[in-house]
Scaffold this active site. Structure first.
Site, PDB file in Angstrom:
ATOM      1  N   ASP A 193     -72.920   9.786  48.540  1.00 30.80           N
ATOM      2  CA  ASP A 193     -72.577  10.485  47.096  1.00 30.80           C
ATOM      3  C   ASP A 193     -71.723   9.374  46.447  1.00 30.80           C
ATOM      4  O   ASP A 193     -70.813   9.511  45.366  1.00 30.80           O
ATOM      5  CB  ASP A 193     -72.024  11.602  47.313  1.00 30.80           C
TER       6      ASP A 193
ATOM      7  N   ASP B 173     -69.790  14.259  50.039  1.00 34.51           N
ATOM      8  CA  ASP B 173     -69.641  13.943  51.455  1.00 34.51           C
ATOM      9  C   ASP B 173     -68.948  12.799  51.480  1.00 34.51           C
ATOM     10  O   ASP B 173     -68.532  12.250  52.605  1.00 34.51           O
ATOM     11  CB  ASP B 173     -70.692  14.086  52.451  1.00 34.51           C
TER      12      ASP B 173
ATOM     13  N   ASP C 234     -72.241  18.565  45.436  1.00 31.37           N
ATOM     14  CA  ASP C 234     -73.566  18.123  46.268  1.00 31.37           C
ATOM     15  C   ASP C 234     -73.677  19.220  47.393  1.00 31.37           C
ATOM     16  O   ASP C 234     -72.644  19.950  47.960  1.00 31.37           O
ATOM     17  CB  ASP C 234     -72.984  16.905  47.140  1.00 31.37           C
TER      18      ASP C 234
ATOM     19  N   CYS D 175     -31.161   4.259  38.166  1.00 34.47           N
ATOM     20  CA  CYS D 175     -31.976   4.955  37.328  1.00 34.47           C
ATOM     21  C   CYS D 175     -33.146   4.309  36.675  1.00 34.47           C
ATOM     22  O   CYS D 175     -33.716   3.439  36.935  1.00 34.47           O
ATOM     23  CB  CYS D 175     -30.929   5.032  36.167  1.00 34.47           C
TER      24      CYS D 175
ATOM     25  N   CYS E  22     -32.946   0.572  35.559  1.00 36.59           N
ATOM     26  CA  CYS E  22     -33.434  -0.196  36.804  1.00 36.59           C
ATOM     27  C   CYS E  22     -34.850  -0.444  37.044  1.00 36.59           C
ATOM     28  O   CYS E  22     -35.182  -1.703  37.161  1.00 36.59           O
ATOM     29  CB  CYS E  22     -32.464   0.175  38.032  1.00 36.59           C
TER      30      CYS E  22
END
Length: 836
Positions: free
Chosen positions: A730, A726, A517, A110, A113
């Site tokens: 960039d 790309d 771009d 759970c 834990c």
């Protein structure tokens, strides 16, 4: 060859049983030796270690055996994970000098834990990061090896009651199968006990009305005790052990309230049985243990189904390949033994085992698992193929370039696992709440018990408090976020959209402005000749073919996009390249060279003016018109005479207009960054706005280093920016943006500076990714609401004695199953919006 050792060479145990065997081990820098093994399994493992070049493992192991003594609960071979030869198989060296690894952790039940493991490891010196994924039971660990060893970390986990081993696919399959098998056995045993004890309960309840004698009633009570005891100890054993370990280490897990409820009810029933009392609830103990185990088993299956997409990605790479030897013969070899340079034969229908290039043959390759594109791609000589893709109709021979973790498929799997193991900011809310659940549950159960004991009777107090202990659970709250992220990232990967982390999915839902771009994003990024204009149409000595031949001869030796476009057109037109001498590059203007004894000049207007070549006014007007329409005019002159113009342009992608329309429908602002002139930018703006029927702002003349500044300016105005580029030039802008998407082709995707990578160039996946982000956050909010509403409604009902322990045991796992099921619905919703 003499036998070197009388004990098992691999594990060191006595090799005197019926399974003992001998085997020859190939040494790297020494003669082959024959060793004794206790079984064939140890022999096989030893051979694999030596084949992998890790034969010094045994020398290092002997050195470490005297210094490291793992605790009884830790894996028996824990010390091997500190060896560099072993660690290189599952660790990654990070730029800050630390190590990173993913461990499978057994024993997680759970959110409590998760909190316990993360807090316990965070307190150890040398630990940089410890993040547990509740869905897949995996630990993302970053540590400094010079401060703390992996053995010490795994020992600490073992002391807490959790077993950790390095993650790999075989361990995952084996551990999952073993855990589900053990859980199923315990579930079956509890079910058998529940069926039998229910008959006893029916007899007791029926006897209460028909007047059953005290002797028979006591007999049935002892029979119930005999049935409930093994069910509690065997089926409920893991729950009791987990609770006890938590108490010993001063932590509270969610198994503690369940254990208290079960033990309190069992103890009270046993006391009533000894005293001869009428109130016995052994059937309640067995029934709610049975129902809890059903819920945990169904939850395990649901988690497995939710992560099935990731497992299918792992299964794409074949295990065996057909390698062509130097003498032309063929052999079947394990994929993990392939090395760059190997020649492989790929038959129709086979999966490609590694990244490489075709050197003989051609075929259509199904790359849908990488790019999400359904149509096969035709590949021929020198064409690149990727691991996990499927060959079509023809056999071919490929040369291996990259193997193992360096393949594109392996990088995708690593990226998906990182995303599924990451935590979105919204998940921190659940992480902060979960630790308080156990203490709150114990407090509410205590108050409930005191109230009903003082106002009514002990039996009502006991059953009501037990119901509170069982029904309150943070599991649904803990699963709300990681389950949605796991489903979304795995499903996105199968559709060619790779998400780096959960923060990216959450960030997509906050985007208010998109920056695009132009080159390589809205356009194909590949220049091509779209038109050829002659200065004098009536000149019989000149033609469009001659213009292309002269341009192709001079441009052939250069890699500039314009040069590639000219050469590609020469090939497409079926022309043959002419020879060129004295080729010269003129930066910023063009190129020149001698072709058939004639001086050829190719470039812009400035080059022609520098060489004294006359440009008619009509030609200057045509050049300006071409530039204003996003194209590049390339002038061709021979011996001082202008022959014509090549119109070269980068084409807009077919789906560019649909993308602008979809972004506008999302209510997002749109900015396009272009390095073109102002006139070209205005032309592009008008073209996009007209066809897409959406407003768009275009900024012209932007250099790569200026793109990040434009993004920063938009952010200062309060916008949340999504940058799409790309992924190469960039990179600064992608890093600056709140969320970034990099276009990719499946060969060299930029996975470092972007949050999301598109494995294909299909722009429709950008809008699809935005829809996925919105849907994921909506699902997370729904899951958090459902889990909180469950506790808000049913906990007071249990405190009011309206809920029995059995009903509580049914409701608790159902809350987790509802959250898991709602997360799985993301796939169904997004499948209807699939871009293809």
């Amino acid at each position: 060859m003499p036998i070197v050792n009388e004990q098992c060479f691999h594990c060191g145990l006595p090799a005197n049983g019926s399974a003992a065997c001998t085997g020859t081990i190939q040494q790297t820098d020494a003669p082959d030796e024959e060793h004794l093994f206790c079984c064939s399994g140890c022999l096989s493992v030893c051979q694999v270690i030596h084949e992998a070049g890790l034969d010094n493992f045994y020398q290092r192991l002997q050195k470490y055996e005297s210094n490291i003594t793992p605790p009884p609960e830790a894996p028996a071979d824990i010390d091997q994970y500190d060896l560099s030869e072993v660690q290189q198989e599952f660790t990654q060296n990070l730029s800050n000098g630390s190590l990173q690894a993913r461990l499978m952790v057994e024993g997680i039940h759970c959110a409590a834990c998760v909190w316990l493991i993360e807090k316990a490891l965070a307190g150890m010196p040398g630990i940089i990061k410890a993040e547990v994924n509740l869905v897949h039971h995996r630990l993302l660990l970053q540590w400094r090896a010079e401060t703390v060893s992996l053995t010490q970390i795994m020992t600490r986990l073992a002391a807490l009651g959790y077993t950790a081993i390095p993650f790999n696919m075989e361990h995952l399959e084996g551990a999952a199968h073993q855990q589900n098998r053990a859980l199923l056995f315990r579930l079956g045993f509890a079910g058998f006990g529940a069926m039998n004890i229910m008959w006893i309960s029916i007899a007791l309840y029926a006897g209460a009305f028909s007047g059953i004698s005290i002797e028979y009633r006591h007999f049935f009570h002892w029979i119930s005790f005999a049935i409930a005891t093994p069910v509690l100890l065997y089926s409920g054993g893991p729950i009791l052990k987990s609770a006890w370990r938590g108490v010993c280490h001063g932590t509270l897990s969610m198994d503690l309230p369940i254990s208290i409820g079960a033990l309190a009810t069992f103890t009270y029933s046993l006391w009533q049985t000894i005293q001869g009392g009428p109130h016995v609830y052994f059937d309640t103990v067995v029934s709610f243990l049975f129902v809890i185990l059903i819920g945990r088993y169904l939850e395990a299956l649901a988690r497995q189904n939710a992560s099935a997409s990731t497992l299918r990605l792992m299964e794409l790479q074949p295990r065996m390949a057909t390698r062509i030897m130097a003498d032309g013969s063929e052999e079947r070899i394990a994929v993990r033994k392939l090395i760059p340079g190997d020649l492989l034969r790929i038959k129709p229908g086979d999966k490609v085992p590694a990244d490489g290039a075709i050197i003989e043959g051609n075929s259509h390759i199904d790359e849908s698992m990488l790019t999400g594109e359904p149509l096969p791609v035709h590949k021929q000589r020198n064409g690149t193929v990727f691991a996990g893709t499927v060959n079509g109709e023809n056999p071919f021979i490929m040369q291996v370039k990259t193997t193992g973790s360096a393949t594109v498929l392996a990088r995708i799997i690593h990226l998906v696992e990182s995303a599924q193991g990451s935590k979105a900011p919204i998940q921190r809310i659940a992480d902060r709440i979960a630790p308080w659940f156990v203490s709150s549950t114990l407090l509410l159960a205590t108050l409930t018990f005191i109230y009903w004991w003082t106002t009514l009777d002990f039996n009502t107090a006991l059953l009501s408090a037990t119901a509170v202990l069982i029904i309150t659970c943070p599991c649904a709250l803990g699963l709300a976020t990681p389950m949605a992220i796991a489903v979304s990232t795995a499903f996105a990967a199968r559709n060619g959209v790779l998400v780096r982390n959960g923060e990216a999915l959450e960030g997509l839902s906050k985007i208010t402005h998109v920056v695009l771009d132009k080159t390589g994003t809205l356009t194909t990024g590949q220049m091509r000749v779209t038109d050829t204009l002659l200065v004098d149409e009536h000149d019989t000595e000149n033609s469009k073919e001659r213009l292309l031949l002269l341009a192709g001869a001079v441009e052939r030796g250069y890699s500039h996009p314009i040069s590639k476009a000219v050469c590609a057109t020469v090939v497409t037109e079926g022309l043959h390249f002419l020879d060129c001498q004295h080729a010269q590059l003129l930066p910023g203007m063009g190129v020149s060279g001698m072709v058939d004894g004639q001086q050829v000049w190719i470039g812009n207007q400035r080059l022609m003016q520098q060489q004294g070549i006359h440009l008619p006014e009509a030609i200057s007007t045509s050049c300006n018109h071409i530039e204003s329409s996003m194209a590049v005019p390339v002038l061709v002159a021979v011996d001082g005479k202008l022959l014509g113009i090549l119109r070269i342009e980068d084409q807009l992608r077919d789906e560019a207009f649909d993308l602008i329309t979809n972004l506008s429908q999302h209510g997002l602002g749109i900015t396009l960054l272009s390095g073109d002139s102002k006139a070209a930018a205005n032309h592009l703006q008008q073209r996009l706005s007209t066809h897409a029927n959406a407003p768009i702002h275009v900024i012209a003349g932007v250099l790569p280093e200026d793109k990040a500044n434009h993004v920063k300016t938009l952010q200062k105005s309060g916008q949340h920016i999504l940058m799409v580029g790309d992924g190469i030039n960039d990179a600064p802008a992608l890093t600056q943006a709140d969320i970034s998407i990099a276009m990719g082709s499946g060969t060299d995707v930029s996975m470092e500076c972007s949050d999301i990578v598109l494995m294909s160039s299909d722009l429709s996946r950008i809008a699809w990714a935005l829809d996925l982000g919105d849907r994921t956050i909506t699902t997370i909010h729904q899951n958090l609401t459902l889990s909180l509403a469950y506790n808000i409604m049913l906990v007071p009902a249990a405190m009011a004695a309206w809920v029995t322990p059995l009903f509580a045991a049914i409701a608790m796992p159902l809350s987790s199953l509802v959250v898991i099921g709602n997360a799985i619905l993301i796939r169904r919703h997004m499948r209807n919006k699939r871009p293809d």
